[in-house]
Design an enzyme around this catalytic site. Structure first.
Site, PDB file in Angstrom:
ATOM      1  CG  HIS A 139     -20.665  41.292  24.050  1.00 31.82           C
ATOM      2  ND1 HIS A 139     -21.416  40.181  24.361  1.00 31.82           N
ATOM      3  CD2 HIS A 139     -18.959  41.448  24.348  1.00 31.82           C
ATOM      4  CE1 HIS A 139     -20.235  40.040  24.536  1.00 31.82           C
ATOM      5  NE2 HIS A 139     -19.218  39.594  24.495  1.00 31.82           N
TER       6      HIS A 139
ATOM      7  CB  SER B 251     -21.089  37.047  28.116  1.00 29.80           C
ATOM      8  OG  SER B 251     -21.151  36.343  27.023  1.00 29.80           O
TER       9      SER B 251
ATOM     10  CE1 TYR C 166     -21.171  34.213  19.051  1.00 32.40           C
ATOM     11  CE2 TYR C 166     -23.011  33.842  20.676  1.00 32.40           C
ATOM     12  CZ  TYR C 166     -21.389  34.259  20.017  1.00 32.40           C
ATOM     13  OH  TYR C 166     -21.003  34.475  21.447  1.00 32.40           O
ATOM     14  CD  GLU C 167     -17.700  30.371  19.710  1.00 37.92           C
ATOM     15  OE1 GLU C 167     -16.984  30.452  20.220  1.00 37.92           O
ATOM     16  OE2 GLU C 167     -19.036  30.577  20.547  1.00 37.92           O
TER      17      GLU C 167
ATOM     18  CG  MET D  26     -27.436  34.289  21.743  1.00 34.07           C
ATOM     19  SD  MET D  26     -26.176  35.946  20.514  1.00 34.07           S
ATOM     20  CE  MET D  26     -27.141  37.222  20.437  1.00 34.07           C
ATOM     21  CB  SER D  27     -24.853  29.694  25.506  1.00 39.89           C
ATOM     22  OG  SER D  27     -26.329  30.875  26.857  1.00 39.89           O
TER      23      SER D  27
ATOM     24  CG  ASN E  43     -29.420  43.274  27.516  1.00 40.18           C
ATOM     25  OD1 ASN E  43     -28.890  42.073  27.337  1.00 40.18           O
ATOM     26  ND2 ASN E  43     -30.270  42.833  26.586  1.00 40.18           N
TER      27      ASN E  43
ATOM     28  CG  HIS F 116     -21.711  30.763  21.979  1.00 37.80           C
ATOM     29  ND1 HIS F 116     -20.962  31.147  22.908  1.00 37.80           N
ATOM     30  CD2 HIS F 116     -22.544  31.516  22.637  1.00 37.80           C
ATOM     31  CE1 HIS F 116     -20.278  31.103  23.607  1.00 37.80           C
ATOM     32  NE2 HIS F 116     -22.033  32.115  23.932  1.00 37.80           N
TER      33      HIS F 116
ATOM     34  CB  ALA G  33     -24.887  37.437  29.403  1.00 37.26           C
TER      35      ALA G  33
ATOM     36  CG  HIS H  81     -16.684  33.415  26.018  1.00 35.01           C
ATOM     37  ND1 HIS H  81     -17.482  32.310  26.280  1.00 35.01           N
ATOM     38  CD2 HIS H  81     -17.954  34.180  25.772  1.00 35.01           C
ATOM     39  CE1 HIS H  81     -18.962  32.543  26.456  1.00 35.01           C
ATOM     40  NE2 HIS H  81     -19.202  33.651  26.198  1.00 35.01           N
TER      41      HIS H  81
END
Ligand code: HPA
Length: 267
Positions: free
Chosen positions: A241, A28, A83-84, A205-206, A229, A81, A111, A59
């Site tokens: 995000h 990201s 989540y997609e 998340m990756s 963060n 991902h 990230a 992306h």
């Protein structure tokens, strides 16, 4: 060999004359590196038969083949991902295609949120181990013996020698354990306290499915995580995000330098 992988491989082979041995995955906000690729030939994921394509903001969803800091590479500008809605086996399909294509090394970036409170936003951390808290494994299902063993040893995913060479160039670089959750909601403060107790320094998340597949097929990886963060609950402010992309943008120069040196010492 899976016929879908073969088809994708043939499409890519017919659409570029490049044959890199190194692949880079840009996380990201880190896609800018694709702009440094010289003589770049792009292939959109959407055009490749049987391929998943990225939908996450930040992306782009294409391969870029060309030279980056003097090395022949393929950049995955955009990753897949869970989540997609992609299944981990979709990620496996992409990596099997890359393996067939001749990829031997993978430079993975992402990230993440800093769970370790000694980190600060903008830190670029070398990932030395992972925890799979996605409750999914891309290798579930019949094993493709051409690709790797049924029960791969996870230590095989990391290219420790490459990591050591990079560390000797950047001795100050922090190292940490990355824990992967599926998202897309950010974690709760309680989840962050829990994963800290489990030994995580970074949360994202990756990367975790990708490393599992690397271990299986014998692609040697190095992972750089940009802690964009502090993880949930550490600071009194909501996560966004937008902030992730802004901080990734601020570290452009530092990040570029690290990737440049890492490519220099890849072999
Ligand atoms: N949590 C999960 N993924 C992330 C974060 C986070 O705090 N920051 C960037 N990616």
């Amino acid at each position: 060999m899976d016929s879908k992988v073969k088809e994708a491989y043939e499409y890519i082979s017919n659409h570029t004359s490049k044959r890199p041995k190194i692949a880079l995955i840009l996380g990201s906000g880190l896609g800018f590196l694709a702009d440094n690729v010289e003589g770049g030939e792009s292939i959109s994921y959407r055009d490749i038969p049987n391929f998943p394509y990225s939908t996450a903001p930040g992306h782009e969803g294409k391969f870029v083949f060309g030279k980056l800091f003097g090395r022949e590479v393929v950049v995955l500008n955009g990753r897949f991902h869970i989540y997609e809605g992609w299944d981990p086996t979709d990620i496996k399909m992409v990596f099997h295609t890359l393996k067939l294509f001749g990829i031997e090394k993978m430079l993975i970036t992402n990230a993440s949120g800093a769970v370790n409170t000694s980190y600060v936003p903008g830190d670029i951390v070398m990932v030395k181990d992972i925890i799979n808290l996605m409750f999914r494994n891309p290798l579930r299902g019949p094993n493709d013996e051409d690709m790797g063993p049924r029960f791969p040893d996870m230590l095989g995913a990391f290219d420790r020698e490459w990591m050591e060479r990079v560390k000797s160039v950047f001795p100050e670089m922090k190292e940490g354990v990355y824990i992967g959750l599926t998202g897309p909601s950010y974690e709760t403060p309680a989840e962050i306290r829990a994963v800290r107790k489990m030994g995580a320094d970074l949360v994202g998340m990756s990367t975790v499915p990708e490393l599992i597949i690397c271990a299986h097929v014998g692609i040697k990886a190095i992972v750089f995580s940009c802690a964009t963060n502090m993880a949930a609950g550490i600071l009194e402010k909501p996560l966004s995000h937008k902030e992730v992309l802004e901080v990734a943008d601020l570290v452009k120069e530092k990040f570029t330098k690290i990737v440049e040196k890492a490519l220099e010492v890849v072999w």
